[in-house]
Scaffold this motif. Structure first.
Motif, PDB file in Angstrom:
ATOM      1  N   ARG A 206      39.364   6.937 -19.033  1.00 30.62           N
ATOM      2  CA  ARG A 206      40.306   6.302 -19.952  1.00 30.62           C
ATOM      3  C   ARG A 206      40.513   4.860 -19.540  1.00 30.62           C
ATOM      4  O   ARG A 206      40.978   4.589 -18.437  1.00 30.62           O
ATOM      5  N   PRO A 207      40.134   3.873 -20.383  1.00 28.80           N
ATOM      6  CA  PRO A 207      39.636   4.009 -21.758  1.00 28.80           C
ATOM      7  C   PRO A 207      38.135   4.248 -21.837  1.00 28.80           C
ATOM      8  O   PRO A 207      37.625   4.679 -22.862  1.00 28.80           O
ATOM      9  N   GLY A 208      37.373   3.955 -20.764  1.00 31.69           N
ATOM     10  CA  GLY A 208      35.927   4.127 -20.820  1.00 31.69           C
ATOM     11  C   GLY A 208      35.398   4.555 -19.471  1.00 31.69           C
ATOM     12  O   GLY A 208      36.046   4.390 -18.446  1.00 31.69           O
ATOM     13  N   ASP A 209      34.198   5.142 -19.466  1.00 29.83           N
ATOM     14  CA  ASP A 209      33.612   5.620 -18.233  1.00 29.83           C
ATOM     15  C   ASP A 209      33.035   4.461 -17.436  1.00 29.83           C
ATOM     16  O   ASP A 209      32.734   3.392 -17.976  1.00 29.83           O
ATOM     17  N   ILE A 210      32.876   4.693 -16.135  1.00 31.22           N
ATOM     18  CA  ILE A 210      32.323   3.661 -15.260  1.00 31.22           C
ATOM     19  C   ILE A 210      31.063   4.173 -14.589  1.00 31.22           C
ATOM     20  O   ILE A 210      30.835   5.374 -14.466  1.00 31.22           O
ATOM     21  N   VAL A 211      30.224   3.236 -14.180  1.00 33.32           N
ATOM     22  CA  VAL A 211      29.043   3.531 -13.394  1.00 33.32           C
ATOM     23  C   VAL A 211      29.048   2.591 -12.195  1.00 33.32           C
ATOM     24  O   VAL A 211      29.849   1.655 -12.114  1.00 33.32           O
ATOM     25  N   ILE A 212      28.143   2.841 -11.265  1.00 32.55           N
ATOM     26  CA  ILE A 212      28.003   1.976 -10.101  1.00 32.55           C
ATOM     27  C   ILE A 212      26.832   1.040 -10.335  1.00 32.55           C
ATOM     28  O   ILE A 212      25.702   1.472 -10.574  1.00 32.55           O
ATOM     29  N   ALA A 213      27.102  -0.262 -10.320  1.00 31.99           N
ATOM     30  CA  ALA A 213      26.048  -1.278 -10.399  1.00 31.99           C
ATOM     31  C   ALA A 213      25.716  -1.680  -8.970  1.00 31.99           C
ATOM     32  O   ALA A 213      26.589  -2.144  -8.231  1.00 31.99           O
ATOM     33  N   ASP A 214      24.461  -1.476  -8.565  1.00 35.43           N
ATOM     34  CA  ASP A 214      24.116  -1.790  -7.189  1.00 35.43           C
ATOM     35  C   ASP A 214      22.712  -2.339  -7.069  1.00 35.43           C
ATOM     36  O   ASP A 214      21.925  -2.314  -8.020  1.00 35.43           O
ATOM     37  N   ALA A 215      22.397  -2.858  -5.899  1.00 36.30           N
ATOM     38  CA  ALA A 215      21.093  -3.429  -5.602  1.00 36.30           C
ATOM     39  C   ALA A 215      20.908  -3.389  -4.096  1.00 36.30           C
ATOM     40  O   ALA A 215      21.880  -3.333  -3.330  1.00 36.30           O
ATOM     41  N   SER A 216      19.649  -3.416  -3.645  1.00 39.10           N
ATOM     42  CA  SER A 216      19.374  -3.362  -2.218  1.00 39.10           C
ATOM     43  C   SER A 216      18.136  -4.176  -1.879  1.00 39.10           C
ATOM     44  O   SER A 216      17.294  -4.437  -2.745  1.00 39.10           O
ATOM     45  N   ALA A 217      18.043  -4.584  -0.618  1.00 44.47           N
ATOM     46  CA  ALA A 217      16.878  -5.318  -0.112  1.00 44.47           C
ATOM     47  C   ALA A 217      16.684  -4.926   1.341  1.00 44.47           C
ATOM     48  O   ALA A 217      17.647  -4.928   2.127  1.00 44.47           O
ATOM     49  N   PHE A 218      15.448  -4.588   1.712  1.00 42.25           N
ATOM     50  CA  PHE A 218      15.157  -4.073   3.045  1.00 42.25           C
ATOM     51  C   PHE A 218      14.444  -5.122   3.898  1.00 42.25           C
ATOM     52  O   PHE A 218      13.528  -5.816   3.432  1.00 42.25           O
ATOM     53  N   GLY A 219      14.894  -5.219   5.152  1.00 43.78           N
ATOM     54  CA  GLY A 219      14.252  -6.064   6.135  1.00 43.78           C
ATOM     55  C   GLY A 219      13.563  -5.233   7.193  1.00 43.78           C
ATOM     56  O   GLY A 219      13.341  -4.025   7.024  1.00 43.78           O
TER      57      GLY A 219
END
Length: 501
Positions: A206-219
């Motif tokens: 309520r009022p809207g659904d959420i998601v997880i925005a993510d990103a990754s980088a490996f060394g």
């Protein structure tokens, strides 16, 4: 028999003599072909991994293409190597229910493995009647302050240290994504002595659904991971009180895998306001971390310098893809065409990839949009942005388009050439084709786009045709359907390349 003995060698000589005769047809879609002068397209192809061709063709040259042919008695193998990636998600899905096996003897909620939101479900079961159907809506925040989450690494073999339950509790507290006013709709059925015979539920935002925005980088010794919450429909960042930012997770590189202790993850940097991560790229030699992020009205390139591993934001540059934006204050919620009051029903194009190219950084979107960034005097700037051409839908033949399968090759797999004055982009026009779409740009936009065709007539039987090297029918379809091909590619072979003469 005598004629056959003569005809077979003659036939073989004729076929063998034409094995390197590859014809290319040029078709101009827009602009002046002179803009592509001196550009050479190189295509590596195969049939059944036995017959191999390396063909090159220079735009505008008269005559047949130059091609080298090789026959391999043993089927050539190309290794497909997955790209390392880290991701986080909510531990429990938005919808859940019991399987058929539980519906006869009753469910023991104490012993049911993987019970979603167990505290909330058990509380509702206790309040339910002794028998019959029962339905109740509860606020998740009454039982959970933060959403339980899990974290995983893909693209390599991983050994996780520590107890899973302890690590989950640690990450839930570290990221602390608030449950806010989200609710659960739960349906229970009891019979007899009050045993639960079925259970189902769904999460309501309520009022809207959420998601997880993510990103990754490996060394070499650790991974950077960035996340924030985002609106499930628009992708725009939303605030759930989460600990959004960039995190660092050290690991030990072993012979065949990496060893990770998730309890060692720590936050190293905040995110700028209103930005949601889309992709990250690490350059350890230069001490730089690049992030493509969705801003309020445009995607942006964030450039971080790494001082002893700690990111410090040095630049924040718009990527020129501000075609879609969020409404301003006072406007009705929705997605609007930039600089207009026209509300759109479709979600904006999604970000696909960021790659280091000779001379700059290339970003691509699911609708064939792109941006190319160059560096001058230590500062990055937008060199050009635009839309890569696509094959007209009425001419489409193949198995890659239509339905929910993306029919654009360019955002996933492409070739790029930059000589300081021209940006040349190319991609196979279809999932099962050797035909190449090519476009040339300067700072002001598109100068030329065209097609290089290796087949005069479309081939309907896609299971018996020549394909780019590194691909075959089985793995190509599997990668397409599982959406894994975008992060995977043939090692040791590039089926499409560009050169400038």
């Amino acid at each position: 028999m005598g004629l056959a003995l003569v005809a077979i060698p003659l036939g073989w000589m004729r076929v063998d003599g034409e094995k390197e005769d590859v014809a290319i047809w040029e078709e101009t879609l827009s602009g002046d072909p002179e803009a592509a002068s001196g550009i050479t397209v190189q295509v590596a192809s195969h049939w059944d991994r036995h017959l191999l061709w390396n063909t090159e063709y220079t735009i505008g040259e008269v005559g047949e293409a130059r091609s080298d042919f090789t026959f391999s008695s043993k089927r050539v193998e190309w290794e497909r190597k997955a790209r390392r990636a880290a991701r986080m998600d909510f531990e429990y899905g938005t919808e859940f229910g019991t399987g058929e096996g539980y519906q006869y003897n009753g469910i023991s909620l104490e012993s049911m493995p993987g019970l979603p939101y167990p505290e909330a479900v058990r509380a509702v079961a206790e309040r339910a009647g002794a028998a019959g159907e029962y339905e109740e809506t509860v606020r998740i925040g009454e039982y959970y302050e933060y959403y339980p989450v899990f974290f995983e690494i893909s693209g390599t073999s991983v050994t996780y240290q520590g107890d899973y339950g302890d690590e989950t509790a640690f990450l839930t507290e570290l990221f602390h994504i608030g449950t806010a006013q989200d609710c659960l709709e739960l349906q229970l059925e009891k019979r007899g002595a009050g045993a639960v015979t079925s259970l189902s539920g769904q999460k309501i935002g309520r009022p809207g659904d959420i998601v997880i925005a993510d990103a990754s980088a490996f060394g070499k010794a650790g991974a950077y991971y960035a996340f924030s919450c985002a609106d499930a429909e628009t992708g725009a960042r939303v605030d759930r009180g989460e600990n959004a930012g960039i995190f660092y997770l050290p690991f030990e590189q072993e012979k065949y895998d990496i060893c990770v202790d998730l309890g060692q993850m720590k936050k190293v940097c905040d995110l700028p306001e209103d930005t949601a991560p889309a992709e990250m790229l690490l350059d350890e030699e230069r001490g730089c971390l690049y992030m493509a992020a969705r801003g309020r009205n445009d995607y942006e390139l964030l450039v971080y310098s790494l001082d002893q591993g700690t990111p410090a934001l040095t630049q924040q540059v718009a990527l020129g893809q501000g075609r879609l934006c969020r409404p301003e204050d006072g406007e009705e919620e929705g997605i609007y065409l930039a600089d207009t009051d026209v509300a759109l029903e479709l979600a904006p194009a999604t970000f696909c990839a960021m790659s280091r190219e000779e001379g700059g950084l290339l970003m691509t979107w699911s609708d064939n949009g792109f941006s190319f960034m160059t560096e001058e005097d230590g500062e990055y700037g937008l060199w050009c942005s635009g839309q890569f051409p696509e094959q007209p839908e009425e001419e489409y033949v193949g198995t890659g388009g239509g339905g929910w399968v993306c029919n654009h090759m360019f955002p996933i797999e492409r070739a790029c050439l930059f000589d300081g004055e021209r940006l040349v982009l190319a991609a196979f026009e279809d999932w099962d084709s050797l035909n190449v779409l090519l476009a040339v740009y300067d700072r002001d936009g598109n100068l030329y786009s065209g097609r290089c065709l290796q087949t005069e007539e479309p081939v309907i039987d896609t299971w018996d045709k020549i394909l780019p090297q590194g691909k075959d029918h089985e793995t190509w379809l599997w990668g397409r359907l599982t959406d894994e091909y975008g992060s995977m590619g043939p090692e040791g072979v590039r089926p499409l390349e560009l050169q400038s003469r």
